[in-house]
Design a protein around this motif. Structure first.
Motif, PDB file in Angstrom:
ATOM      1  N   GLY A 137       0.692  -1.309  -0.075  1.00  0.00           N
ATOM      2  CA  GLY A 137       0.115   0.139   0.017  1.00  0.00           C
ATOM      3  C   GLY A 137       0.636   1.251   0.018  1.00  0.00           C
ATOM      4  N   GLN A 138       2.165   1.218   0.832  1.00  0.00           N
ATOM      5  CA  GLN A 138       2.830   2.422   0.856  1.00  0.00           C
ATOM      6  C   GLN A 138       3.582   2.604  -0.508  1.00  0.00           C
ATOM      7  N   LEU A 139       3.838   1.561  -1.071  1.00  0.00           N
ATOM      8  CA  LEU A 139       4.562   1.576  -2.388  1.00  0.00           C
ATOM      9  C   LEU A 139       3.455   2.399  -3.365  1.00  0.00           C
ATOM     10  N   SER A 140       2.253   1.712  -3.546  1.00  0.00           N
ATOM     11  CA  SER A 140       1.322   2.254  -4.293  1.00  0.00           C
ATOM     12  C   SER A 140       1.233   3.711  -4.180  1.00  0.00           C
ATOM     13  N   GLU A 141       1.004   4.146  -2.818  1.00  0.00           N
ATOM     14  CA  GLU A 141       0.972   5.463  -2.612  1.00  0.00           C
ATOM     15  C   GLU A 141       2.127   6.197  -2.881  1.00  0.00           C
ATOM     16  N   ALA A 142       3.383   5.774  -2.710  1.00  0.00           N
ATOM     17  CA  ALA A 142       4.653   6.560  -3.118  1.00  0.00           C
ATOM     18  C   ALA A 142       4.679   6.597  -4.631  1.00  0.00           C
ATOM     19  N   LEU A 143       4.254   5.926  -5.426  1.00  0.00           N
ATOM     20  CA  LEU A 143       4.303   5.710  -6.888  1.00  0.00           C
ATOM     21  C   LEU A 143       3.161   6.713  -7.371  1.00  0.00           C
ATOM     22  N   MET A 144       2.230   6.679  -6.755  1.00  0.00           N
ATOM     23  CA  MET A 144       0.975   7.596  -7.227  1.00  0.00           C
ATOM     24  C   MET A 144       1.395   9.032  -6.856  1.00  0.00           C
ATOM     25  N   THR A 145       1.952   9.413  -5.790  1.00  0.00           N
ATOM     26  CA  THR A 145       2.417  10.619  -5.363  1.00  0.00           C
ATOM     27  C   THR A 145       3.270  11.149  -6.343  1.00  0.00           C
ATOM     28  N   LEU A 146       4.141  10.212  -6.672  1.00  0.00           N
ATOM     29  CA  LEU A 146       5.632  10.652  -8.015  1.00  0.00           C
ATOM     30  C   LEU A 146       4.877  10.949  -8.935  1.00  0.00           C
ATOM     31  N   GLU A 147       3.694  10.069  -9.726  1.00  0.00           N
ATOM     32  CA  GLU A 147       3.092  10.138 -10.785  1.00  0.00           C
ATOM     33  C   GLU A 147       2.459  11.635 -10.783  1.00  0.00           C
ATOM     34  N   MET A 148       1.892  12.046  -9.750  1.00  0.00           N
ATOM     35  CA  MET A 148       1.002  13.164  -9.697  1.00  0.00           C
ATOM     36  C   MET A 148       1.919  14.184  -9.885  1.00  0.00           C
ATOM     37  N   ARG A 149       3.213  14.176  -9.315  1.00  0.00           N
ATOM     38  CA  ARG A 149       4.228  15.195  -9.142  1.00  0.00           C
ATOM     39  C   ARG A 149       4.702  15.473 -10.825  1.00  0.00           C
ATOM     40  N   LEU A 150       4.851  14.085 -11.259  1.00  0.00           N
ATOM     41  CA  LEU A 150       5.201  14.272 -12.595  1.00  0.00           C
ATOM     42  C   LEU A 150       4.407  14.933 -13.598  1.00  0.00           C
ATOM     43  N   ALA A 151       3.057  14.601 -13.151  1.00  0.00           N
ATOM     44  CA  ALA A 151       2.017  15.164 -14.159  1.00  0.00           C
ATOM     45  C   ALA A 151       1.831  16.736 -14.164  1.00  0.00           C
ATOM     46  N   ASP A 152       2.164  17.179 -12.708  1.00  0.00           N
ATOM     47  CA  ASP A 152       2.121  18.731 -12.484  1.00  0.00           C
ATOM     48  C   ASP A 152       3.319  19.231 -13.246  1.00  0.00           C
ATOM     49  N   GLN A 153       4.749  18.510 -13.226  1.00  0.00           N
ATOM     50  CA  GLN A 153       5.711  19.209 -13.886  1.00  0.00           C
ATOM     51  C   GLN A 153       5.541  19.125 -15.252  1.00  0.00           C
ATOM     52  N   LEU A 154       4.974  18.198 -15.820  1.00  0.00           N
ATOM     53  CA  LEU A 154       4.763  18.140 -17.357  1.00  0.00           C
ATOM     54  C   LEU A 154       3.870  19.298 -17.661  1.00  0.00           C
ATOM     55  N   GLU A 155       2.712  19.330 -17.053  1.00  0.00           N
ATOM     56  CA  GLU A 155       1.800  20.525 -17.060  1.00  0.00           C
ATOM     57  C   GLU A 155       2.126  21.708 -17.184  1.00  0.00           C
ATOM     58  N   GLU A 156       3.330  22.301 -16.118  1.00  0.00           N
ATOM     59  CA  GLU A 156       3.802  23.418 -16.226  1.00  0.00           C
ATOM     60  C   GLU A 156       5.079  23.615 -17.333  1.00  0.00           C
ATOM     61  N   LEU A 157       5.346  22.449 -17.677  1.00  0.00           N
ATOM     62  CA  LEU A 157       6.517  22.691 -18.798  1.00  0.00           C
ATOM     63  C   LEU A 157       5.933  22.915 -20.134  1.00  0.00           C
ATOM     64  N   ILE A 158       4.818  22.193 -20.390  1.00  0.00           N
ATOM     65  CA  ILE A 158       4.217  22.292 -21.480  1.00  0.00           C
ATOM     66  C   ILE A 158       3.370  23.820 -21.584  1.00  0.00           C
ATOM     67  N   LYS A 159       3.027  24.143 -20.573  1.00  0.00           N
ATOM     68  CA  LYS A 159       2.479  25.503 -20.397  1.00  0.00           C
ATOM     69  C   LYS A 159       3.357  26.708 -20.774  1.00  0.00           C
ATOM     70  N   ASP A 160       4.565  26.471 -19.896  1.00  0.00           N
ATOM     71  CA  ASP A 160       5.695  27.521 -20.593  1.00  0.00           C
ATOM     72  C   ASP A 160       6.266  27.496 -22.133  1.00  0.00           C
ATOM     73  N   PHE A 161       6.129  26.195 -22.477  1.00  0.00           N
ATOM     74  CA  PHE A 161       6.484  26.092 -23.776  1.00  0.00           C
ATOM     75  C   PHE A 161       5.722  26.530 -24.947  1.00  0.00           C
ATOM     76  N   LYS A 162       4.489  26.485 -24.492  1.00  0.00           N
ATOM     77  CA  LYS A 162       3.548  27.042 -25.563  1.00  0.00           C
ATOM     78  C   LYS A 162       3.226  28.476 -25.458  1.00  0.00           C
ATOM     79  N   GLY A 163       3.553  29.091 -24.072  1.00  0.00           N
ATOM     80  CA  GLY A 163       3.828  30.403 -24.143  1.00  0.00           C
ATOM     81  C   GLY A 163       5.113  31.071 -25.006  1.00  0.00           C
TER      82      GLY A 163
END
Length: 498
Positions: A376-402
């Motif tokens: 359960g802790q592994l799943s939570e850790a990987l999910m947290t990492l995935e959400m953080r990655l999604a936020d980073q990619l969204e910000e990266l793409i937003k800056d790129f589009k700008g």
């Protein structure tokens, strides 16, 4: 109906599905659903991967410009007649057998019907603004079907890859001969060699081709519109920079291609000299001292060409930086995920050994409980990492589009302002004024029977009265202005599309 997994229920687009999609993609509009303007605000709608069998309930989206219905099980194109503002429509990866139901989509520019079951290109006559058409991986078997696409004068990108007709050894040359304005075929830039060969092929089989037209009896004073001017080094780079054929006299030479009136007027004494050595004293606002019409025209094109390549370098650098940043973020996330997973595996490898060697059921159960908690802790850790990655990619793409928006808008503004082809239009207008003077002078000589020149009969027919000669000159002038306008429009449209 196509076969569908028994565990999956085919869907019809209903209000619930539409609201769900809007909640995901258009949160602002969903808040306004109680108001009519809420739906009006929606210009893009994605309904991919929803197992849709039948299209319905889209009539309310009257301002929709982009609609994605790909990766469903749709069998019939229908219920789109009210979406008259659609510019982009994706119906790829469905079970469609017939092209139909598109008559009212007169603003459509990009249409994808890839990976369906279509066997004939038809029922698309009203799509006169079509620029991009993708119909790869269907059942198109007749090479002659391509001829239907000649009616789309703005078509520049075509994908037919994966159809049976592609197996014909004549495929590429046949397509390019019939669609000479194509820039991309099957995701590849159409080479000038292919254009040249297809032009020859077209002549041999009796087809007309824009680059194959020559002037019968054209005096040598007119610039040649030959295949040699197409063979430019680095053409693909120039095309990607949207400034192909501007690094020389190609645009100037092309103004006279297919212009029968220009060919006739070229026989009039003085027109050749005017074309090749248009003097600055004739129209001081247009040219610097001693510069010819042709030289100045080519200079404007070459300035725009150099600027285009410079801006292309900026776009390339921005894209390259984006991919480097993207790779950096993905690599860091992957490494962290790998470390978390390896730590989990190492801990639980020892725990599994302890379970096997446990002396009592209680001890084994306790170890198993700890294992479940660790999972359960592994799943939570990987999910947290995935959400953080999604936020980073969204910000990266937003800056790129700008950044890309700024670069593209600057390029467009400069093409309109600092490096405009308006200068070429001004030069053409100056030239036209002087040409009219020569024409009127020759008409007066003809009226007085003072013509010493041996002119062809069709040229003499232009000198019957003022309206005839002026109309001929004006028609030729309009053709050249339209070609200049089109070249500028192509640069701007390609930039917008990019």
């Amino acid at each position: 109906m196509s076969q569908v997994n028994d565990s999956i229920k085919p869907n019809v687009i209903d209000d619930e599905m539409v609201q769900e999609a809007m909640a995901e993609q258009c949160p602002e509009a969903i808040r306004n659903l109680g108001k009519r303007e809420g739906v009006k605000d929606v210009t893009e709608l994605q309904l991919s991967f929803r197992n849709i069998l039948q299209i319905a309930n889209l009539w309310q989206f009257e301002n929709l410009t982009k609609l994605q219905l790909d990766n469903n099980i749709i069998e019939k194109i229908e219920a789109l007649e009210t979406l008259v503002h659609l510019v982009w429509l994706d119906l790829s990866f469905n079970n469609i057998e017939v092209i139909e139901g598109l008559d009212t989509l007169v603003n459509l520019q990009d249409l994808s019907l890839c990976s369906n079951r279509i066997s004939k290109i038809e029922h698309m006559d009203t799509l006169q603004k079509l620029q991009i058409f993708s119909i790869g991986k269907n059942n198109l078997a007749a090479l002659e079907d391509v001829v239907y696409l000649r009616r789309f004068k703005h078509l520049r990108t075509l994908n037919l890859a994966g159809n049976p007709l592609c197996d014909d050894e004549r495929y590429v040359l046949f397509v390019v001969a019939h669609l000479p304005d194509l820039v991309y075929l099957d995701f590849k830039l159409v080479s000038e060699t292919t254009v040249s060969i297809s032009a020859s092929t077209a002549r041999e089989v009796g087809h007309r081709h824009p680059t194959s037209t020559c002037f019968v009896g054209m005096p040598a004073i007119l610039p040649a519109f030959g295949a040699g001017s197409l063979q430019k080094s680095g053409f693909q780079r120039h095309a990607t920079a949207f400034v192909e054929h501007l690094n020389g006299p190609f645009l100037f030479d092309s103004l006279y291609a297919d212009d029968a009136e220009a060919a006739k007027l070229a026989y009039l004494p003085g027109v050749g000299d005017l074309l090749q050595a248009y003097p600055s004293w004739a129209y001081p606002k247009c040219l610097d001292s001693g510069v010819t019409y042709r030289t100045e025209f080519v200079s404007v094109c070459e300035n725009l060409f150099r600027y285009g390549l410079k801006e292309f370098g900026k776009r390339e650098a921005e894209v390259s930086d984006f991919y480097k940043s993207l790779q950096k973020v993905l690599t860091a996330s992957q490494q962290e995920a790998r470390k978390i997973t390896l730590d989990f595996e190492n801990r639980n490898r020892r725990r599994l050994d302890e379970v096997r060697n446990a002396t009592s059921d209680g001890t084994a159960e306790s170890e198993r409980d700890e294992y479940r908690e660790d999972v359960g802790q592994l799943s939570e850790a990987l999910m947290t990492l995935e959400m953080r990655l999604a936020d980073q990619l969204e910000e990266l793409i937003k800056d790129f589009k700008g950044q890309i928006a700024v670069i593209a808008s600057t390029f467009i503004e400069d093409v309109k302002g600092i490096y405009p082809l308006d200068s070429c239009r001004d030069l053409e207008n100056c030239h036209h004024e002087q040409l009219l003077e020569i024409c009127i002078g020759m008409l007066e000589k003809s009226a007085k029977n003072e013509l010493d020149e041996d002119l062809p009969e069709d040229v003499r027919m232009l000198l019957v009265d003022k309206n005839t000669i002026v109309n001929a000159a004006n028609a030729s002038h309009r053709i050249r202005l339209l070609k200049i306008d089109k070249r500028e429009s192509d640069i701007l449209c390609n930039t917008y599309r990019w």
